[in-house]
Write an enzyme that holds these catalytic residues in place. Structure first.
Site, PDB file in Angstrom:
ATOM      1  N   SER A 195      18.669 -16.659  25.014  1.00  0.00           N
ATOM      2  CA  SER A 195      19.963 -16.319  24.477  1.00  0.00           C
ATOM      3  C   SER A 195      19.995 -14.813  24.250  1.00  0.00           C
ATOM      4  O   SER A 195      19.060 -14.112  24.642  1.00  0.00           O
ATOM      5  CB  SER A 195      20.054 -17.144  23.211  1.00  0.00           C
ATOM      6  OG  SER A 195      21.013 -16.686  22.391  1.00  0.00           O
ATOM      7  N   CYS A 249      29.547 -38.029  -5.987  1.00  0.00           N
ATOM      8  CA  CYS A 249      29.580 -38.156  -4.530  1.00  0.00           C
ATOM      9  C   CYS A 249      30.829 -38.945  -4.141  1.00  0.00           C
ATOM     10  O   CYS A 249      31.042 -40.041  -4.656  1.00  0.00           O
ATOM     11  CB  CYS A 249      28.326 -38.874  -4.051  1.00  0.00           C
ATOM     12  SG  CYS A 249      28.397 -39.322  -2.311  1.00  0.00           S
ATOM     13  N   CYS A 302      29.384 -42.545  -2.649  1.00  0.00           N
ATOM     14  CA  CYS A 302      28.699 -43.598  -3.401  1.00  0.00           C
ATOM     15  C   CYS A 302      28.936 -43.474  -4.901  1.00  0.00           C
ATOM     16  O   CYS A 302      28.496 -44.333  -5.664  1.00  0.00           O
ATOM     17  CB  CYS A 302      27.203 -43.599  -3.095  1.00  0.00           C
ATOM     18  SG  CYS A 302      26.320 -42.194  -3.781  1.00  0.00           S
ATOM     19  N   GLU A 342      28.219  -5.022  31.266  1.00  0.00           N
ATOM     20  CA  GLU A 342      29.127  -5.954  31.958  1.00  0.00           C
ATOM     21  C   GLU A 342      29.715  -6.887  30.910  1.00  0.00           C
ATOM     22  O   GLU A 342      29.145  -7.055  29.834  1.00  0.00           O
ATOM     23  CB  GLU A 342      28.359  -6.769  32.999  1.00  0.00           C
ATOM     24  CG  GLU A 342      27.472  -7.829  32.366  1.00  0.00           C
ATOM     25  CD  GLU A 342      26.308  -8.266  33.242  1.00  0.00           C
ATOM     26  OE1 GLU A 342      26.574  -8.811  34.308  1.00  0.00           O
ATOM     27  OE2 GLU A 342      25.152  -8.059  32.816  1.00  0.00           O
ATOM     28  N   LYS A 378      30.700 -10.109  28.688  1.00  0.00           N
ATOM     29  CA  LYS A 378      30.038 -11.361  28.324  1.00  0.00           C
ATOM     30  C   LYS A 378      31.106 -12.428  28.491  1.00  0.00           C
ATOM     31  O   LYS A 378      32.063 -12.487  27.731  1.00  0.00           O
ATOM     32  CB  LYS A 378      29.550 -11.317  26.881  1.00  0.00           C
ATOM     33  CG  LYS A 378      28.831 -12.588  26.487  1.00  0.00           C
ATOM     34  CD  LYS A 378      28.113 -12.413  25.166  1.00  0.00           C
ATOM     35  CE  LYS A 378      27.193 -13.562  24.868  1.00  0.00           C
ATOM     36  NZ  LYS A 378      27.886 -14.821  24.635  1.00  0.00           N
TER      37      LYS A 378
END
Ligand code: IVH
Length: 710
Positions: free
Chosen positions: A89, A419, A422, A123, A125
């Protein structure tokens, strides 16, 4: 994100952990599922924040740090290809200063003199999908996507349908030449494709529509059926190469021009610059033209032109030291924040998600953005109903960067203290940024997320068992623990006839599951979802222990050691855990496994429930050993110390060479040192080496070790 940096190790470690998980999640959405949910700018901001914290707290860099990872794992319906040379990358630069720093780093690494110039290529991308085209004796024999960088997908049949890509190169090209570049779709072709898909759909409400040209290119290239790819207007540009038997030139620009002369398209905006200033001017020219270009680009890539320098500069974990992507700033628009929803993650983390009034930003309709955490909501001061500024970069969905003036008073968003799934308490531990559900295994959302993680692309990678299926199988108690997945074959009849499941799809699923009974140790360890055990740590552990038996024996020994230490407890719990972590890490003996990972691993296996889950799985699976490939040399596995001044390379380059050969580099000489490389001016370290009887060589000796490595 300009939030201040964390002040303490605890805060930094907490935020790095959060960032690692979040970035991995977005990587998966972007690379594997082609369904990104945040903008490039948003993503880059996360990566930058991670980098800034790592720079300030280098000792806290995680094994699963995003700075060490690339992309995501390949899709299962396409064959897999192991790249002869990893597909990596690029590091990002966001302004001129970042680019200048890049050049300075290059100069330092190569120990260049004041008069040496670093010529570069520049150049665009392009926003596409990287692809490696392997030519043998001039014939196209294999085409592969990047995948996770090591292993990609075989897309040869599909690539053969792309007109820009020659099947045959002219006479006289090197025997083996892998051309690398980008498969992309032009903006106009993308719009026409979406219009066609809409017109052809039986039910327009359910027509497949691509979010942007990149997704359309990815979706079109990764088809099972090459005829579908052939019907899609894909294009290609070369921007580099992988394995080659010979090079036609000794500069980046020279090789690119040779590739062009073989009939493969390059960007018409590729130029050569004697100095970086020329490249920066080119960036501004391209930026000014950007909107009129027929394709999407998101920056300009600069590459050191001299290939001998590229070779010496080499790579850091995920990207070459000789190239950088100079990104364009993001595009912005205004919209209304309709609501903030809370999602529960695998480890119980509650993530706020912004739901937006649809708005077009740079040509793409945006409806959601992640808000990261409670602090981010507070920092922005965002309240449902507010007008907000959304931004996205070259690609996908958005980030909220600012709340505009609020006309009427609105209640502040209150982060739930329970939560939403739950009802367990949601708490924020001291020093942590995240609020977590404390429900653990009783929280259905967490259990479902763990199961999803287990089958995800980077983990066991079970094709056909998507996020929706996992949730519905869980709700109907067909799958409650990971091993239940392997027992689905006993419930074939119950599966057939479920909504969206017919006999063939059920049989395909069972076959896909059976295929994963044999899985490599690294994937298995990662799939368990142990805290702090990311893909990199899982791979390190798998390389160190090779087999599940050896791994379990080590865990048993580590648990025994912990139990012995507990007997002798006499200090505060915090201190005790630190000391224990160090001892256990020493016992695990795996590079990259420090006290935190050691404790997380043994915490996991100390739980009877987890032991039972693993035993249950092992009754269903045959875990495959992992073999470690290194470049063999006489220093592999040894500890090397460099001292004195080096004349032909920098210390960083020497260290990088040693690591490539599987050696460990240490800063000080001790009885554990195997070799000292001493240059002129070496002092006390050289003396100590002599006292300890350690072998000492000079820089030329080192160069010959490197040259003789396999
Ligand atoms: S050079 C060793 N040049 O961007 C890596 N990459 O963010 C060499 N990309 O994986 C990559 N345009 O898929 C390079 N002109 C260009 C590019 C380019 C687009 C993609 C490429 C790469 C990704 C990295």
């Amino acid at each position: 994100m300009n939030a201040p940096l964390p002040q303490t190790d605890l805060e930094a470690a907490g935020e790095l952990a959060r960032l690692a998980a979040e970035i991995a999640h977005h990587n998966r959405l972007y690379h594997t599922d082609d369904t990104p949910e945040i903008s490039d700018a948003d993503y880059d901001a996360l990566v930058r924040r991670n980098g800034a914290i790592e720079e300030a707290f280098p000792h806290l860099v995680r094994d699963d740090s995003p700075s060490r990872m690339v992309g995501a794992a390949p899709a299962a319906h396409l064959g897999k290809v192991r790249h002869a040379q990893a597909m990596l990358s690029l590091e990002n630069a966001f302004d001129d200063t970042d680019v200048i720093e890049f050049i300075l780093r290059v100069r330092r690494f190569l120990a260049l003199g004041a008069d040496d110039r670093v010529a570069v290529t520049a150049e665009p991308k392009i926003d596409g999908l990287s692809c490696s085209l392997r030519y043998e004796k001039g014939r196209l024999v294999l085409a592969a996507t990047r995948g996770d960088g090591q292993t990609g997908e075989d897309v040869t049949a599909n690539v053969r349908t792309i007109a820009d890509i020659p099947q045959q190169l002219p006479e006289g090209v090197p025997d083996v030449f892998e051309i690398r570049g980008e498969v992309y779709m032009a903006k106009g072709d993308f719009a026409a494709l979406n219009a066609r898909l809409l017109a052809e759909a039986a039910d327009p409400a359910k027509a497949r529509q691509f979010a942007n040209p990149r997704n359309a290119a990815a979706g079109s290239l990764r088809q099972k059926d090459p005829a579908v790819t052939a019907s899609r207007p894909l294009r290609f540009w070369a921007h580099g190469w992988g394995e080659v038997s010979a090079l036609p030139a000794d500069t980046q620009f020279g090789v690119m021009k040779a590739i062009e002369s073989w009939g493969v398209p390059l960007s018409e905006m590729l130029i050569h610059c004697e100095q970086i200033e020329g490249a920066l001017a080119h960036y501004r020219r391209i930026e000014a033209k950007r909107a009129e270009l027929p394709y999407d680009i998101d920056g300009v890539v600069y590459k050191v032109d001299r290939l001998d320098w590229q070779e010496r500069l080499g790579f850091v974990a995920k990207a070459p030291r000789w190239a950088i992507a100079h990104k364009f700033p993001a595009e912005k628009a205004q919209t209304t924040l309709k609501a903030i929803d809370i999602q529960v993650g695998r480890t119980g983390k509650l993530t706020p998600v912004a739901r937006l009034d649809p708005v077009t930003v740079g040509g793409v309709v945006v409806t959601n953005a992640t808000l990261h955490n409670a602090d981010e909501i507070e920092r922005l001061g965002a309240r449902p109903g507010d007008r907000v500024v959304v931004q996205r970069a070259g690609d996908v969905i958005p980030q909220i960067v600012e709340v505009l003036t609020r006309e009427e008073d609105r209640p502040a968003f209150v982060f739930p203290s329970e939560c939403p799934d739950c009802g367990s308490d949601a708490v924020r531990e001291e020093g942590e940024v995240d609020i977590r559900c404390t429900g653990g295994l009783i929280c259905p959302a967490q259990r479902v997320e763990r199961l999803r993680h287990f089958v995800s692309r980077q983990a066991l990678d079970i094709e056909g068992l998507g996020e929706t299926s996992i949730a519905s199988f869980f709700n109907d108690k067909l799958i409650e623990s990971p091993a239940d997945i392997f027992r689905l074959r006993d419930r074939r009849d119950e599966l057939i006839g479920r909504e969206r499941w017919a006999e063939t799809s059920v049989d395909n699923l069972i076959a896909a599951i059976d295929a994963k009974r044999e899985s490599p140790l690294d994937r298995f360890l990662f799939a368990l979802g142990i805290r702090h055990v990311g893909q990199v740590t899982a791979r390190d552990l798998a390389r160190r222990y090779a087999t599940i038996e050896a791994f379990r024996a080590m865990i048993a020994a580590a648990l025994t050691r912990r139990a012995e230490m507990v007997q002798a407890i006499g200090e505060t719990e915090d201190k005790f855990r630190q000391r224990m972590g160090k001892e256990v890490a020493a016992l695990i003996e795996t590079p990259g496994v420090g006290p935190e990972v050691a404790m997380a691993l043994t915490d996991f296996f100390a739980e009877a429930h987890n032991q039972a889950v693993v035993a249950d799985l092992l009754a269903q699976m045959a875990i495959q050993p992992v073999i470690h490939e290194t470049r063999a040399s006489e220093v592999s596995g040894k500890t090397v110390v460099f001292t004195g001044s080096l004349e032909t390379m920098s210390r960083d380059e020497a260290k990088a060479q040693a690591e490539k050969l599987g050696a460990k580099v240490s800063g000080s000489v001790s009885a554990k040192t195997d070799l000292v490389v001493a240059g002129p001016g070496a002092g006390s370290k050289l003396k100590k080496a002599a006292d300890l009887g350690i072998k000492v060589i000079d820089e030329a000796g080192w160069a010959s070790i490197v040259a003789n490595a396999e």
